[in-house]
Design a protein around this motif. Structure first.
Motif: not given
Length: 688
Positions: A138, A502, A522, A524
């Protein structure tokens, strides 16, 4: 005590150890500094992170960095046709040179300036001098600046405390690979010293390339110049050396890396090359002073670092073989681009800890990034305009010549940047910590960029930690993208940094006394991606992409002496321009490992690695990239504090046909990049 290892949060499992050994291992692995700049427990770090220790590396039988990184959730080690260089693909962010992943060596960036990666003549990195590897998946630009885009990898080398005494090791294996090393750690009065030297060489694996770029040209010109089918060319010679000196709060570290006689793999231009030889030299050095007391609650740390990198071609690459382009190049199409660069970095970071519940970090830095020399030898030029733009034509006489700087692939360029970072770790309640940070970078040639982040960590219960992470990061354009000279891929001084935003959620759950689970989710979005737009021949900010996925990790110790660990990573990345898969990155990655310790101290490890779901780019008519599954085994004799220790490993036990994708349209390497088959390694280490 054997179950304490499961409390380390998002980290890999150790092989089963006796209680005193396990305690020593956990003392090292329990913390990470990559997430905030200060060491803290891994499970409470405001990031999705992995820590791999020297003990992990030894247990899995790894001999090279890439073998270790493949075990990180959400990270796949792909390959480039540029000397088979590694691509550290994190969470589906894939590109030809992989500048979106930042690699640090003891906190110092090793990014090279030409294309923004670690250098195309990388040649691997041995593991004997690695104390631990810290990986963040990340965005990380709020702390680490440029290129901490899809993730950050920090290689931390051994100090005198990590490896006291003297270790001498030798290793031999498949592909005529052989190497030897010596490591010494000790004290000389108040001075702590660690020194390392390793020499190695290999002929490399030589899997067959069925067709290459010249094969397609042969079909066009009705010639038979291609060397395919034929073997890849992957050998190299290696020297690695390091010195670590510590005196009270001062530390000086310097490391030297030479890769010589590096062969071209599948060929620099996608055509087999039996002749070309490359060389890279890299020196990374840093001097730091920690713990300078400025006043009540205030401390200061100062760091100065230097990276010197040169990439030369002692034997020019044969880009295409003799007879290329219908016989226009009777001696082959020859090229040798070379660069020399120097990077100087200064930073000052002060922390304030006197305010209740707060740890404030303020940092200033200056980087001087100088590609101070370049040279290109070649026997061709490229048509710069008209319908045949980019077509190579022989230079007068057909001989290799040094190109004038104005007609070379790039000339010398220099970039400077200044930055300011602010960060506050605020423990506003007993079980809650909010980390807020922002960094502003100002470039002399690429404008300014500001990148914030927020991370909320909640000890939800005694056995559950929850995290919510939001961040933004950037990648500065490489010198090639700004200043490169190529009729079909010209640099653009106006190109801006590409960005990523993100949001992540992560959970570390001690499900039972013998079972630990970690889950991260996640989403992004990538913007202003630097690409050559369709119908253009100039780099620009023309791309956008979005992705989502999750990573599930498990560590289970069903009984003493046996530990099982693994992860499943799923992701999907969509190119906004086409609405289709962004291509090449694995949609699924499954990794599993079993560590077993028998009576008497013998240890065995087995690993399974499955990579699948990779798509071609839109318009590439080739079949989908084949999935692959490999199995590795390692066996170790008892590891005494002194004396001999032996180990053996087999990688790709069943000799699977593993291939990494070649880029669209696939005319250069239509059957992709074959990877190593079964490989055996034997190792002996003497410790005193």
């Amino acid at each position: 005590m054997a179950l304490v290892g499961l409390l380390g949060g998002q980290s890999h499992a150790q092989p089963a150890l006796e209680d005193d050994e396990l305690a020593a291992v956990l003392a090292d692995r329990a913390g990470i500094s990559l997430a905030t700049g200060s060491r803290q427990p891994l499970r409470r770090a405001p990031a999705v992170a992995t820590v791999i220790t020297a003990a992990d590396i030894a247990a899995m039988g790894a001999t090279e960095l890439d073998q270790v990184l493949e075990s990180v959730p959400g990270l796949h080690v792909g390959r480039s046709n540029q000397a088979n260089s590694p691509l550290y693909v994190i969470r589906g962010v894939y590109s030809e040179f992989n500048p979106q992943t930042l690699m640090l060596h003891n906190g110092v960036p090793v990014t090279t300036l030409l294309v923004g990666n670690r250098g195309n003549v990388w040649g691997g990195l041995p593991v004997e001098n690695i104390a631990r590897i810290e990986v963040i998946r990340g965005p990380g630009s709020a702390l680490h600046g440029a290129d901490a885009y899809s993730g950050v990898i920090n290689i931390v080398t051994k100090t005198a405390q990590d490896a006291p005494g003297t270790e001498i090791g030798v290793r031999a294996g498949s592909f005529a690979s052989r190497e030897g090393w010596v490591h010494h750690g000790g004290t000389w009065g108040p001075l702590q010293l660690a020194a390392y030297l390793r020499l190695g060489r290999t002929d490399g694996y030589r899997r067959t390339i069925e067709a290459d770029a010249q094969t397609a040209l042969d079909a066009l010109f009705a010639t038979r110049a291609s060397l395919a089918p034929g073997p890849m060319n992957n050998g190299l010679h290696a020297v690695d050396a390091g010195l670590d000196l510590a005196l009270e709060a001062w530390r000086w570290r310097t490391h030297y890396k030479l890769r010589d006689d590096v062969r071209s793999g599948t060929g620099v231009a996608g055509a087999l090359d039996p002749l070309g030889r490359a060389r890279s030299r890299r020196v990374v050095s840093d001097l730091s002073r920690q713990g300078i007391v400025l006043g009540p609650g205030w401390t200061l740390a100062l760091t100065a670092s230097l990276l010197h990198f040169e990439q030369t071609i002692p034997v020019p690459f044969q880009l295409l073989p003799p007879g290329a382009f219908g016989g226009a190049f009777p001696q082959g199409m020859i090229g040798a681009p070379e660069t020399w660069e120097r990077q100087r970095r200064l930073s000052a970071v002060t922390t304030y800890s006197a305010a209740a519940g707060h740890l404030v970090r303020i940092g200033l830095g200056h980087d001087d990034l100088n590609l101070y020399a370049s040279r290109e030898l070649k026997n061709f030029s490229l048509v710069a305009s008209g319908p045949l733009i980019g077509l190579p034509v022989p230079l007068p006489g057909g001989q290799v010549q040094e190109a004038p700087v104005a007609q070379s692939f790039i000339g010398p360029h220099r970039r400077r940047l200044n930055y300011l970072l602010l960060q506050d770790e605020w423990s506003f309640r007993r079980d809650w910590t909010l980390t807020a940070g922002v960094r502003h970078d100002r470039y002399t040639d690429a404008g300014s960029t500001t990148n914030p982040r927020l991370a909320l960590v909640w000890d939800t219960s005694l056995n559950l930690t929850s995290k919510l992470l939001v961040g933004r990061a950037f990648r500065a354009p490489s010198f090639n993208e700004q200043y490169g000279v190529n009729p079909v891929a010209s640099g653009n001084p106006a190109v801006r940094p590409e960005t990523i935003q993100s949001i992540e959620a992560a959970f570390a759950w001690q499900a039972r006394g013998d079972l630990m689970l970690n889950l991260s989710l996640y989403h992004h979005r990538l913007r202003d991606m630097i690409r050559i737009a369709e119908g253009s021949a100039v780099f620009g900010n023309t791309g956008a992409q979005q992705g989502r996925g999750f990573e599930l990790e498990a560590v289970w110790q069903p009984r003493r002496g046996l530990r099982l660990s693994g992860h499943l990573a799923l992701q999907r990345s969509i190119d906004d321009a086409t609405g289709q898969d962004a291509a090449y990155a694995p949609r699924r990655h499954l990794w599993a490992r079993a560590d077993w310790r028998a009576g008497g101290g013998w240890q065995a490890s087995a690993q399974l690695n499955h990579v699948g779901g990779r798509h071609r780019a839109v318009g590439d008519p080739r079949p989908r990239i084949a999935d692959n599954t490999t199995v590795d085994l390692a066996l170790h004799t008892p590891q005494p504090g002194r004396g001999w220790a032996l180990s053996a490993s087999v990688r790709n036990l069943f000799d699977a046909d593993v291939r990494e994708p070649s880029l669209a349209p696939g005319q250069s390497l239509p059957y992709d990049l074959p990877q190593a088959g079964r490989a055996v390694s034997l190792q002996a280490v003497y410790r005193h």
